[in-house]
Design an enzyme around this catalytic site. Structure first.
Site, PDB file in Angstrom:
ATOM      1  N   TYR A 157      24.487   8.090  68.767  1.00 50.39           N
ATOM      2  CA  TYR A 157      25.170   7.211  69.481  1.00 50.39           C
ATOM      3  C   TYR A 157      23.831   5.909  69.985  1.00 50.39           C
ATOM      4  O   TYR A 157      22.726   6.330  69.928  1.00 50.39           O
ATOM      5  CB  TYR A 157      25.619   7.537  70.811  1.00 50.39           C
ATOM      6  CG  TYR A 157      26.494   6.455  71.211  1.00 50.39           C
ATOM      7  CD1 TYR A 157      27.891   6.198  70.839  1.00 50.39           C
ATOM      8  CD2 TYR A 157      26.287   5.890  72.687  1.00 50.39           C
ATOM      9  CE1 TYR A 157      28.790   4.956  71.489  1.00 50.39           C
ATOM     10  CE2 TYR A 157      26.900   4.769  73.259  1.00 50.39           C
ATOM     11  CZ  TYR A 157      28.138   4.371  72.607  1.00 50.39           C
ATOM     12  OH  TYR A 157      29.059   3.414  73.285  1.00 50.39           O
ATOM     13  N   ASN A 202      22.658   4.731  72.517  1.00 47.28           N
ATOM     14  CA  ASN A 202      21.734   4.715  73.237  1.00 47.28           C
ATOM     15  C   ASN A 202      20.872   5.917  73.171  1.00 47.28           C
ATOM     16  O   ASN A 202      19.810   5.938  73.952  1.00 47.28           O
ATOM     17  CB  ASN A 202      22.507   4.945  74.762  1.00 47.28           C
ATOM     18  CG  ASN A 202      23.030   6.345  74.975  1.00 47.28           C
ATOM     19  OD1 ASN A 202      23.460   6.777  73.756  1.00 47.28           O
ATOM     20  ND2 ASN A 202      23.480   6.601  75.960  1.00 47.28           N
ATOM     21  N   LYS A 203      21.017   6.688  72.205  1.00 51.40           N
ATOM     22  CA  LYS A 203      19.867   7.769  71.733  1.00 51.40           C
ATOM     23  C   LYS A 203      18.694   7.136  71.147  1.00 51.40           C
ATOM     24  O   LYS A 203      18.626   6.089  70.738  1.00 51.40           O
ATOM     25  CB  LYS A 203      20.675   8.728  70.813  1.00 51.40           C
ATOM     26  CG  LYS A 203      22.019   9.293  71.397  1.00 51.40           C
ATOM     27  CD  LYS A 203      22.184  10.427  72.381  1.00 51.40           C
ATOM     28  CE  LYS A 203      23.209  10.479  73.118  1.00 51.40           C
ATOM     29  NZ  LYS A 203      24.261  11.368  73.050  1.00 51.40           N
ATOM     30  N   PRO A 204      17.828   7.965  71.416  1.00 51.66           N
ATOM     31  CA  PRO A 204      16.198   7.575  70.728  1.00 51.66           C
ATOM     32  C   PRO A 204      16.155   7.173  69.246  1.00 51.66           C
ATOM     33  O   PRO A 204      15.489   6.315  68.822  1.00 51.66           O
ATOM     34  CB  PRO A 204      15.333   8.812  71.043  1.00 51.66           C
ATOM     35  CG  PRO A 204      16.295   9.772  72.242  1.00 51.66           C
ATOM     36  CD  PRO A 204      17.492   9.344  71.823  1.00 51.66           C
TER      37      PRO A 204
END
Ligand SMILES: *Cc1c(COP(=O)(O)O)cnc(C)c1O
Length: 383
Positions: free
Chosen positions: A183, A185-187
Site C-alpha cells: 500500500y 504508505n508502506k516502505p
C-alpha cells in the site's frame, strides 16, 4: 500577511523517474497482466528476502489469506496472534473461520510477548501468526524455538517490515511463509499489492495456484482447487520493480528521517518514548510512532493529535487494538481489560508524519508543533 505553512501529511510515496519509465514501458508493451514485470518483481523480492520463492498478489491481505489456506488451516483451528496490529492480520484467519487466540504484547517491542504464548496453547492450536509491528521484527528466534517445541506452524505478517532482518537473516525468510503489503504508505509500494515469500515449494505453488483461480498451470482453464483472482497487475509490478531497485536508498532515507526525529524530539524525553531498534535486529522504518509515558493523563494523546491536525500536521493513533474493534467485540465478546498491555500502549501511541522525502526542517517543524501541542493540550486538560 502570515505565510500559510504547507501541510505535512502522515505519509507520501517516494516515486522517481524510474517508476514512471517502467509504468510507461508496461503500457507500451500492451501487456497489462501476467507479464515480465510481475516475474521480475517476484525475483527481486525473493533476492531481498533470501528465499527461493516469492508470489506476487494484489494486497497484503490477499497474501495473508493465501498463506492461511496454503497451510491448511480450517474452521475451528486456533492461531495465536497479536491484538496490537492492523486488523488484516487477524481478519485473514476469520476468512477461513479459524479462531484468533490473542496474546498480549511485549511493551518494549510491541510484538507478541513470547513468554505469554505457552499458556494460550490448546489442543486446537495449529499456528502462531506474529507481526513485525511498525517494522520492528518480532522475536523470531524465540518464536521459532517455541513453535518447534509445540509442533506449531509459524506465519510472519511482514507487511510493515521489508528490508528488516534478525541475526542477519532477512524478514521474509523467518517462519513457514511471510506476507508483505505494498500500500502507498508502506516502505515499498506498488499502489495496491502484496507478496508471499517462502522457502517451501509446496506453499509457494499452492499460493500461486490459488491467486490465479486455482489453476494447475497459469494460462490454462483447468481449475484444480478453489481459487481467487489475487493477481498483481503489470502496472503495479512495474512500480514495484523500480521501488525494489531503489530500495537501499529508500530504506536509508527513512532511517535518516528517523534519526532527525530522534534528535529533534530529545527535548520531549520527559513526555514521550521514541521508537527504538532492538539489539541484534535491523528494523524497517515503516512509521515513526512515539509513545506517551504511562503516567500521562488520560486523553492527552487525543488532545495532542487534535492540536497537531489543527496545525496542519498529519498524525494517526496507530494501532487501535483489534479485539476492541466493534466487529470483534460483537463476534467474540471482547471487553476492555482483556489485553491490558496492548490497550495501554494503544491509548498512548501516536504516528507522526513519516516518509523518505520528508525534510529535516519539516521534521523540526513537527517537533516544535508537538511540543506546542503538549503544552496547550495539558493546559486545556487541567481547566
Ligand atoms: C498494511 C498491512 C496489512 C495489509 O496490507 P494491504 O495491502 O492493505 O491489504 C496487513 N498487516 C499489517 C500489519 C499491515 O500493516
Amino acid at each position: 500577511m502570515q505565510p500559510v505553512p504547507s501541510l505535512i501529511p502522515l505519509s507520501l510515496p517516494d516515486l522517481s523517474a524510474l517508476e514512471t519509465r517502467y509504468v510507461l514501458e508496461a503500457l507500451e508493451s500492451r501487456r497489462l497482466a501476467m507479464g515480465a514485470f510481475v516475474t521480475t518483481f517476484e525475483e527481486k523480492m525473493a533476492v531481498m528476502c533470501g528465499v527461493t520463492h516469492a508470489v506476487a498478489v494484489n494486497s497484503g491481505t490477499a497474501a495473508l489469506h493465501l498463506i492461511v489456506r496454503a497451510l491448511g488451516l480450517r474452521a475451528g483451528d486456533e492461531v495465536i496472534t497479536t491484538p496490537y496490529s492492523f486488523v488484516a492480520s487477524a481478519n485473514c484467519l476469520l476468512f477461513e473461520d479459524v479462531i484468533p487466540r490473542f496474546v498480549d504484547i511485549d511493551p518494549g517491542t510491541y510484538a507478541l510477548d513470547v513468554r505469554r504464548i505457552e499458556s494460550a496453547i490448546t489442543p486446537a492450536t495449529r499456528a502462531i501468526l506474529a507481526v513485525d509491528v511498525f517494522g520492528q521484527p518480532a522475536d523470531w528466534p524465540a518464536l521459532e524455538a517455541l513453535a518447534e517445541r509445540h509442533g506449531l506452524m509459524l506465519i510472519d505478517d511482514a507487511c510493515e517490515a521489508p528490508g528488516a532482518s534478525v541475526r542477519g537473516r532477512p524478514i521474509g525468510a523467518w517462519g513457514w511463509a511471510a506476507a508483505f503489503g505494498f500500500y502507498p504508505n508502506k516502505p515499498i509500494t506498488t499502489g495496491e499489492g502484496g507478496c508471499i515469500t517462502t522457502d517451501d515449494p509446496e506453499i509457494a505453488s499452492l499460493c500461486r495456484s490459488m491467486a490465479n483461480q486455482g489453476r494447475r498451470t497459469p494460462a490454462i482453464m483447468e481449475h484444480v482447487r478453489l481459487g481467487y483472482n489475487y493477481r498483481l497487475d503489470e502496472l503495479s509490478a512495474a512500480v514495484g520493480c523500480a521501488q525494489l531497485e531503489r530500495s537501499d536508498d529508500l530504506f536509508a532515507r527513512r532511517r535518516q528521517v528517523a534519526a532527525w526525529y530522534d534528535e529533534a524530539l530529545t527535548g520531549l524525553a520527559h513526555r514521550i518514548r521514541r521508537p527504538t531498534e532492538k539489539p541484534g535486529s535491523v528494523r524497517s522504518w515503516f512509521v515513526y510512532v512515539i509513545e506517551l509515558l504511562p503516567e500521562s493523563p488520560a486523553g492527552l494523546r487525543d488532545r495532542v493529535m487534535e492540536r497537531l491536525r489543527a496545525a496542519g500536521i498529519g498524525c494517526a493513533p496507530y494501532f487501535p487494538t483489534i479485539h476492541l474493534q466493534p466487529y470483534y467485540r460483537e463476534r467474540f465478546g471482547y471487553r476492555e481489560g482483556d489485553f491490558p498491555v496492548a490497550e495501554s500502549v494503544s491509548a498512548r501511541t501516536l504516528a507522526l508524519p513519516f516518509y523518505s522525502t520528508l525534510e529535516k526542517n519539516e521534521v523540526e517543524r513537527v517537533a516544535e508543533a508537538l511540543a506546542g501541542a503538549f503544552s496547550a493540550a495539558e493546559k486545556n486538560g487541567n481547566e
